[in-house]
Structures are given as structure tokens and as C-alpha cells.
Enzyme design. Structure first.
Site, PDB file in Angstrom:
ATOM      1  N   LYS A 129       0.815  -1.203   0.000  1.00  0.00           N
ATOM      2  CA  LYS A 129       0.000   0.000   0.000  1.00  0.00           C
ATOM      3  C   LYS A 129       0.856   1.264   0.000  1.00  0.00           C
ATOM      4  O   LYS A 129       0.468   2.290  -0.560  1.00  0.00           O
ATOM      5  CB  LYS A 129      -0.930   0.009   1.217  1.00  0.00           C
ATOM      6  CG  LYS A 129      -1.749  -1.276   1.398  1.00  0.00           C
ATOM      7  CD  LYS A 129      -2.628  -1.577   0.199  1.00  0.00           C
ATOM      8  CE  LYS A 129      -3.558  -2.732   0.443  1.00  0.00           C
ATOM      9  NZ  LYS A 129      -3.076  -4.034   0.062  1.00  0.00           N
ATOM     10  N   GLU A 204      -1.878   6.504   8.433  1.00  0.00           N
ATOM     11  CA  GLU A 204      -2.453   7.610   7.686  1.00  0.00           C
ATOM     12  C   GLU A 204      -3.552   8.233   8.541  1.00  0.00           C
ATOM     13  O   GLU A 204      -4.020   7.618   9.518  1.00  0.00           O
ATOM     14  CB  GLU A 204      -3.025   7.144   6.341  1.00  0.00           C
ATOM     15  CG  GLU A 204      -4.208   6.205   6.459  1.00  0.00           C
ATOM     16  CD  GLU A 204      -4.668   5.682   5.111  1.00  0.00           C
ATOM     17  OE1 GLU A 204      -3.903   5.754   4.133  1.00  0.00           O
ATOM     18  OE2 GLU A 204      -5.808   5.171   5.039  1.00  0.00           O
ATOM     19  N   HIS A 239     -13.023  -2.676  10.655  1.00  0.00           N
ATOM     20  CA  HIS A 239     -12.435  -2.352   9.355  1.00  0.00           C
ATOM     21  C   HIS A 239     -12.679  -3.449   8.322  1.00  0.00           C
ATOM     22  O   HIS A 239     -12.016  -3.479   7.281  1.00  0.00           O
ATOM     23  CB  HIS A 239     -10.935  -2.070   9.483  1.00  0.00           C
ATOM     24  CG  HIS A 239     -10.608  -1.132  10.606  1.00  0.00           C
ATOM     25  ND1 HIS A 239     -11.007   0.186  10.610  1.00  0.00           N
ATOM     26  CD2 HIS A 239      -9.951  -1.336  11.772  1.00  0.00           C
ATOM     27  CE1 HIS A 239     -10.600   0.753  11.737  1.00  0.00           C
ATOM     28  NE2 HIS A 239      -9.964  -0.141  12.457  1.00  0.00           N
ATOM     29  N   GLU A 279      -9.858   1.359  -4.501  1.00  0.00           N
ATOM     30  CA  GLU A 279     -10.656   1.819  -3.374  1.00  0.00           C
ATOM     31  C   GLU A 279     -10.357   3.286  -3.057  1.00  0.00           C
ATOM     32  O   GLU A 279      -9.199   3.715  -3.109  1.00  0.00           O
ATOM     33  CB  GLU A 279     -10.386   0.950  -2.141  1.00  0.00           C
ATOM     34  CG  GLU A 279     -10.731  -0.519  -2.351  1.00  0.00           C
ATOM     35  CD  GLU A 279     -10.651  -1.321  -1.073  1.00  0.00           C
ATOM     36  OE1 GLU A 279     -10.065  -0.811  -0.083  1.00  0.00           O
ATOM     37  OE2 GLU A 279     -11.163  -2.450  -1.046  1.00  0.00           O
ATOM     38  N   GLU A 292      -6.258   2.269  -1.856  1.00  0.00           N
ATOM     39  CA  GLU A 292      -5.418   1.153  -2.294  1.00  0.00           C
ATOM     40  C   GLU A 292      -6.052   0.513  -3.522  1.00  0.00           C
ATOM     41  O   GLU A 292      -7.222   0.765  -3.838  1.00  0.00           O
ATOM     42  CB  GLU A 292      -5.280   0.106  -1.182  1.00  0.00           C
ATOM     43  CG  GLU A 292      -6.606  -0.526  -0.771  1.00  0.00           C
ATOM     44  CD  GLU A 292      -6.485  -1.373   0.476  1.00  0.00           C
ATOM     45  OE1 GLU A 292      -5.738  -0.967   1.389  1.00  0.00           O
ATOM     46  OE2 GLU A 292      -7.126  -2.440   0.534  1.00  0.00           O
ATOM     47  N   ASN A 294      -6.715  -3.307  -4.834  1.00  0.00           N
ATOM     48  CA  ASN A 294      -6.677  -4.728  -4.532  1.00  0.00           C
ATOM     49  C   ASN A 294      -6.529  -5.500  -5.831  1.00  0.00           C
ATOM     50  O   ASN A 294      -7.424  -5.468  -6.690  1.00  0.00           O
ATOM     51  CB  ASN A 294      -7.940  -5.161  -3.790  1.00  0.00           C
ATOM     52  CG  ASN A 294      -7.979  -4.606  -2.379  1.00  0.00           C
ATOM     53  OD1 ASN A 294      -6.988  -4.673  -1.658  1.00  0.00           O
ATOM     54  ND2 ASN A 294      -9.097  -4.033  -1.987  1.00  0.00           N
ATOM     55  N   ARG A 296      -6.897  -8.389  -7.027  1.00  0.00           N
ATOM     56  CA  ARG A 296      -7.550  -9.696  -6.901  1.00  0.00           C
ATOM     57  C   ARG A 296      -9.050  -9.506  -7.027  1.00  0.00           C
ATOM     58  O   ARG A 296      -9.539  -8.386  -7.142  1.00  0.00           O
ATOM     59  CB  ARG A 296      -7.225 -10.312  -5.533  1.00  0.00           C
ATOM     60  CG  ARG A 296      -7.587  -9.365  -4.373  1.00  0.00           C
ATOM     61  CD  ARG A 296      -7.486 -10.020  -3.031  1.00  0.00           C
ATOM     62  NE  ARG A 296      -7.576  -9.068  -1.933  1.00  0.00           N
ATOM     63  CZ  ARG A 296      -8.694  -8.572  -1.438  1.00  0.00           C
ATOM     64  NH1 ARG A 296      -9.852  -8.915  -1.980  1.00  0.00           N
ATOM     65  NH2 ARG A 296      -8.682  -7.727  -0.418  1.00  0.00           N
TER      66      ARG A 296
END
Length: 658
Positions: A129, A204, A239, A279, A292, A294, A296
Site C-alpha cells: 500500500k 495515515e 475495518h 478503493e 489502495e 486490490n 484480486r
């Protein structure tokens, strides 16, 4: 799944047998598409999964000796060997585990196998990330600037710690006080290393009341990149996403176009191939920030499939074989909402549940993705996800209503789940009005888990349970007595059940003909009573109660249109029970002790609420807190110990007030 976009003619040669390097519902889901495309399927399994649904559904299966993910599903070398041994010529990683590990992707390719995913270089660019943010910054995509934990100040709070090598909520911590930062960093690193084999984390700014919005992308090897709309995944706990929908509601057309363009730019920046997700976090003022990518398939991909009429797994396989996407994606239709059904207790810190899933019966009005069937055991080693339910309808309101109704009528016996929370969330005015935010459960959890109106109907459920237990069993050699033997057949028969902290006593009077008559239930008539179905009329309204019972188990499960009720039989004669000493600290769940508080030993002074040790269960870490301030007089836990629920971990002697 029926597609609205035509598939390429034939498979351009290559894949005949597919190994899925994963487990549970995603393995079952991938196998479903593989079979439809005429492929043989190969499963892998750790020892606790030997009888799992994904193993039963595959054409062949290869054992990965051991139980812990680090010894099994995170062992890329064993997975490649399994594929070669089973004669597979392709590997699909699913999500989680090694799905975003570039070294594993290279190992698959080096073994001469098809890798069902993006090129290793693209995974490498986005899998970390921190490096992905550097790449997106250079491409001009807005993002939240990272914070160096070593230089964090009170002005930087609150902070969000995140695993660099994976997602799914693992390795994530919110830090609101600087003095908590070192301990939370250590916990995040340990959890990330256990889940992904990489302990790198970064920090962050933590945005309160933000929205989690993402864009599904699909790219081929010929330069075509599709942006397949948006998804909103703002409802999260720890999360991890709980309810997702497509398209994300309430986005202005300009913002939606900006998100599509940014996602497409991200995919092109790394020469992406296959399915992926970009995202974003929308701040309360509506500004998007890159989170980020992903690399996949996402857990929530079914909502996009429903809206676009696509099978994303089929397109992953076709792209891996060299097929080209049409120039433009199909037009979206309607709205889709997905809910994740977890074996967990939202009322008690989302505590994961283990045991036998006696019944899982989902209405066929919704799509079901699951790795379990009735009678399967839910263990401690993996994620507590039981199933995903997805509803698709012309409008958002209709999709939400359909999903809530299907969940409410799903029969789940044997484990505590988040089903009631999901139903209440979908029916909450804020969700119905699409007022979404990642703080939804932070603000509303107490309201959503408070005893609801369905508790008013527990006495009826208890009556149905008593009548079902007393009813003759048509399968038995002899009829069962109504309520057991009595000297006076006309005397009321009694049964008692516990529901939560309340005890409900049921009295009924057998009759010479027809069903028994309830006592102390004015306005209630028994119309029919069998061992698994009772028909009651209450205040002129008839309702059917479905009863699931096991004479050898204390629980009785009652389902009706009023809701689901789990009752516990109260024995006529209570057996003596062992009592624990005051201050005993018992394991709240089965799991593995991963570490103790620094310096913890018998004789240590502790304060109420202080974390004393950490248990790992279902890939998440759970803190065990001191029940009171005082002195630790006994310690029975050590790192690496496997403990069962209720095991004595430690004893704290409470200090005597002066």
C-alpha cells in the site's frame, strides 16, 4: 450465472484443470464457474478443512498438512506442488492468503502454470500500500498523505494503522492517543504477519464519517480496461466490510466519472490484467482520496456481477487464456446489495463463534455464496464468514427490502450470528436514506443490538417449543407422552426454557382428542402440533412455528414470521456445577495465546480493563482484559498455548478498598 455480454468463441487453448489456492466460500464460488466452463477442479485443504464443502465439491483435493494458515494456505511452495501433483494447469488464488503475493504469482508461472490474476509486476506495484500510494501520487490521483509513526504528534490524531501487504481488516488499528501507539503498532504488525506473511504497516489520518467507495476494473491483455461502476462498502466492523452495494448511491455524475477515470488510470499505470478493485475514501465534503488497489477478486464482487450481468471469474479465466474484452462494458441495470453473514456476537465485541452449524437454510429469492452446509463445523482457525446473501432489483429500495426479508427468513441454528444486526441495519432509517459512513456501527451499534420487539413473542416461541417436544413423533416406534408421565393426566404439564437472562415457563393441558390446550396463554389456540411444526392462533392471527430440536442437546430453535428464537431447556433437576473462584479470567473463545502483557507474572499489579493477554481466533487478535484492579495471583497461559472457551487463563485478586 447468465451473462448479457457474449463470451469469446471457444477457449483459446490452455486451461483444462484449475486449482483454487484458497478455501471456503470463494473456492466453492470459483469451482461453480469452472465447472460451467468445462474445467476440472482441484481443491487444497488444511487438516481442519478435511470435510469442508469446497473439498467435497472439487473433482480432486490435495492435503496441506497442518492447521495454521502459515503452515498451509500461506505456503506457496506446497500450493504449487499440489497443482503439479493433481495435474492442474492453472491456479486461481481467490482472495486473502497469497492472492496479492507477487512471489507466489511468479512461482506459479515459473512452474509452467496459468496464473489467474494480474502480472506479478502489477501485483508488486500495488500490493504494498505504501508503494501504491507513491505510484498514485505520481499519477496525480488524490490521496491521504501517510504519517510517520515515529514522528506523529497529537495534531495527527486519530491515526489509522494498516497492513501494507493485505486487507480485510487484518493488521488495522485506530489510534486516538499517542501513548497507545507503540502497543497498537506491535499488535498491527503481529496480525499482519500472521495473515499475510508480511508485518509491514503504515499510518495515515483516520477520517471519521467518511464513505468507502470503490471501482471494479477488468482489463485484458490487449489494452482494454473496463470500469465496471462503483460499490459502496461503508458499513464495516473492525475495518471489515459487512454490507456492500452497487452502484454507490447518491454520487453526483461528475464524481462518479472522476472515480472511473482515476481507477482506469491506476490500472493502466501498472499494465493491469484481469479483475481488480481501486478503493477510495470520500471525506464528508465529498472529496475522493485513493486508499489502495486490490489486485484480486473482491469478496463483494457479486453485487457488480448482478448489476452488469457478468461472471467476473469466467472473465478472469478467459483473460488468462488471452481472450479480448469487447470495446465497451455492458450497461448496468438495477441495484444490488450484499450482506455478509458472520458467526459472531455483535453484542459482545464481535466475538467469533465456533461449533456445529446445525441448520443453514436460505430462501432462494437471493443469491447465496457459502462454504458451509447444514451439519458442518465452524472452527477457530479461519475467518468467521458463513455466507454472503445478495439481492438484485430494479431499485435500491426494492433490493434492500428483498435482502432484509430473505435474511429475516433464513434459518440458522447452532451458532450465534450477526443476522439480526444485518436485518436491523438494512431497515434502519439512515441506511434506507443512503446516509452511509464508516462510523455507522460506531454510532449505532447499541441501538441496533438492543432487545427488539421480537422478544415480546418469546412466550409464543416457548409454547411452540414445548408442544413440539411433547408431540408424538411419527417416525418413532411409539408415540411420545405429552409432557411425560403424571398420576393425574388432567393436571397441567410444565416445561421451562431460558432466553437470554429470562426464564419462560410453559403450561399446557393434554386433551383426549386433538392438540393440547395452553394454560396462561389467553387468546391463543393450538391448531396443530408436531415435533417440527406447530400452528398457533394468537388474537385471531395464525402463524406457523418451525421447531428444530435435539433430545441430546439443550437448545431448541424456533423460527416464524415473528423472528428466530433460540431457547435453552431448563432441566427439571439442576446438576451441580463447578464454580470458578472470584477474579477468574476465562477464555471468551477458543484460540491461541499469542502474547502476554510485558512483564506479566504472578504477583503483578494490574488495573481494571488492562490488556493482560492476546488470543488469536479466526485470523483476528482479541484482547483479554483484567476484570478488576488488584494482584495477579495465578497465570495459566503462555504464548503458543491452545485454549478452549471457558479455560482458566489467570486469576486476579481484587484489591480491597481502604
Amino acid at each position: 450465472m447468465t451473462e448479457t455480454t457474449p463470451a469469446p468463441a471457444g477457449r483459446p487453448g490452455g486451461i483444462r484443470s484449475l486449482l483454487v489456492a484458497n478455501r471456503g466460500e470463494i473456492a466453492v464460488r470459483i469451482f461453480r464457474t469452472a465447472r460451467a466452463l468445462g474445467l476440472d477442479t482441484v481443491a487444497v485443504y488444511a487438516d481442519p478443512d478435511a470435510e469442508a464443502l469446497h473439498v467435497r465439491e472439487a473433482d480432486a483435493a490435495v492435503r496441506l498438512p497442518g492447521a495454521a494458515p502459515a503452515d498451509t494456505y500461506l505456503r506457496g511452495d506446497l500450493l504449487v506442488k499440489a497443482a503439479l501433483a493433481a495435474g492442474a494447469d492453472a491456479v486461481h488464488p481467490g482472495y486473502g492468503f497469497l492472492s496479492e503475493n507477487p512471489a507466489f504469482a511468479r512461482a506459479v508461472l515459473d512452474a509452467g502454470l496459468h496464473w489467474i490474476g494480474p502480472p506479478p509486476a502489477a501485483i508488486e506495484a500495488m500490493a504494498s500500500k505504501t508503494r501504491a500510494k507513491d505510484l498514485m501520487r505520481a499519477a496525480g490521483v488524490p490521496l491521504l498523505e501517510p504519517v510517520d509513526p515515529a514522528r506523529a504528534t497529537p495534531a495527527d490524531l486519530p491515526l489509522l494503522l494498516k497492513a501494507a501487504a493485505g486487507g480485510g481488516g487484518r493488521g488495522m488499528r485506530v489510534v486516538r492517543r499517542l501513548d497507545e501507539l507503540p502497543a497498537e503498532l506491535a499488535a498491527a504488525r503481529a496480525e499482519a504477519a500472521a495473515a499475510f506473511g508480511d508485518g509491514e504497516v503504515f499510518a495515515e489520518p483516520y477520517v471519521t464519517h467518511g464513505r468507502h467507495v470503490e471501482v471494479q476494473v477488468l482489463a485484458d491483455t490487449h489494452g482494454t480496461v473496463w470500469a465496471l461502476g462503483t460499490r459502496d462498502c461503508s458499513l464495516q466492523r473492525r475495518h471489515q466490510k459487512v454490507i456492500e452495494e452497487a452502484p454507490a448511491p447518491g454520487l453526483p455524475p461528475a464524481l462518479r466519472a472522476t472515480l472511473h477515470q482515476a481507477a482506469t488510470a491506476a490500472a493502466r499505470a501498472v499494465s493491469y490484467e484481469g479483475a481488480g478493485t481501486v478503493e477510495f475514501l470520500l471525506t464528508p465534503d465529498g472529496r475522493p482520496h485513493f486508499l489502495e488497489m486490490n489486485t484480486r477478486l473482491q469478496v463483494e464482487h457479486p453485487v457488480t456481477e448482478a448489476v452488469y450481468g457478468l461472471d467476473l471469474v469466467a472473465w478472469q479465466l478467459r483473460v488468462a487464456e488471452g481472450a479480448a474484452l469487447p470495446p465497451h462494458p455492458p450497461e448496468p441495470t438495477g441495484h444490488a446489495v450484499e450482506a455478509r453473514l458472520y458467526a459472531e456476537d455483535p453484542r459482545h465485541d464481535w466475538r467469533p463463534q465456533t461449533g456445529t452449524l446445525h441448520t443453514l437454510d436460505v430462501p432462494d429469492s437471493v443469491r447465496l455464496d457459502t462454504g458451509f452446509t447444514s451439519g458442518d463445523r465452524v472452527g477457530v482457525h479461519y475467518d468467521p464468514l458463513l455466507a454472503k446473501l445478495t439481492a438484485h432489483a430494479p431499485t435500491r429500495a426494492e433490493a434492500v427490502r428483498a435482502l432484509a426479508r430473505a435474511l429475516a427468513r433464513t434459518r440458522i441454528h447452532g451458532l450465534t450470528t450477526n443476522r439480526d444486526l444485518l436485518v436491523r441495519s438494512l431497515r434502519h432509517p439512515e441506511f434506507e436514506a443512503a446516509r452511509l459512513g464508516t462510523d455507522f456501527y460506531d454510532r449505532l451499534l447499541d441501538e441496533l443490538t438492543a432487545p427488539g420487539p421480537e422478544t415480546a413473542h418469546v412466550p409464543l416461541a416457548a409454547l411452540a417449543a414445548a408442544l413440539a417436544e411433547a408431540a408424538p413423533d411419527p417416525a418413532g416406534p411409539l408415540p411420545r407422552r405429552l409432557g411425560g408421565w403424571r398420576n393425574l393426566p388432567s393436571a397441567p404439564q410444565r416445561r421451562a426454557y431460558r432466553h437470554g437472562e429470562d426464564t419462560h415457563e410453559v403450561r399446557y393441558r393434554p386433551t383426549r382428542q386433538g392438540p393440547p390446550e395452553p394454560v396462561d396463554h389467553p387468546g391463543v389456540r393450538v391448531l396443530a402440533a408436531g415435533p417440527d411444526r406447530v400452528l398457533l392462533e394468537s388474537e385471531g392471527v395464525q402463524r406457523t412455528f418451525h421447531v428444530k430440536q435435539d433430545p441430546d442437546a439443550p437448545e431448541v430453535y424456533v423460527d416464524s414470521s415473528l423472528g428466530a428464537v433460540t431457547l435453552t431447556r431448563v432441566p427439571r433437576f439442576t446438576d451441580p456445577q463447578d464454580r470458578t473462584a472470584p477474579g477468574s479470567l476465562l477464555a471468551p473463545m477458543p484460540g491461541t495465546v499469542v502474547r502476554l502483557a510485558e512483564g506479566l507474572a504472578p504477583g503483578s499489579a494490574v488495573t481494571a480493563g488492562q490488556p493482560l493477554l492476546w488470543l488469536e481466533a479466526m485470523k483476528m487478535e482479541h484482547r483479554v482484559l483484567a476484570p478488576a484492579s488488584g494482584t495477579l495471583t495465578a497465570l495459566h497461559a503462555a504464548p503458543g498455548h491452545q485454549v478452549e472457551v471457558g479455560a482458566l487463563l489467570a486469576v486476579v485478586q481484587e484489591e480491597t478498598p481502604s
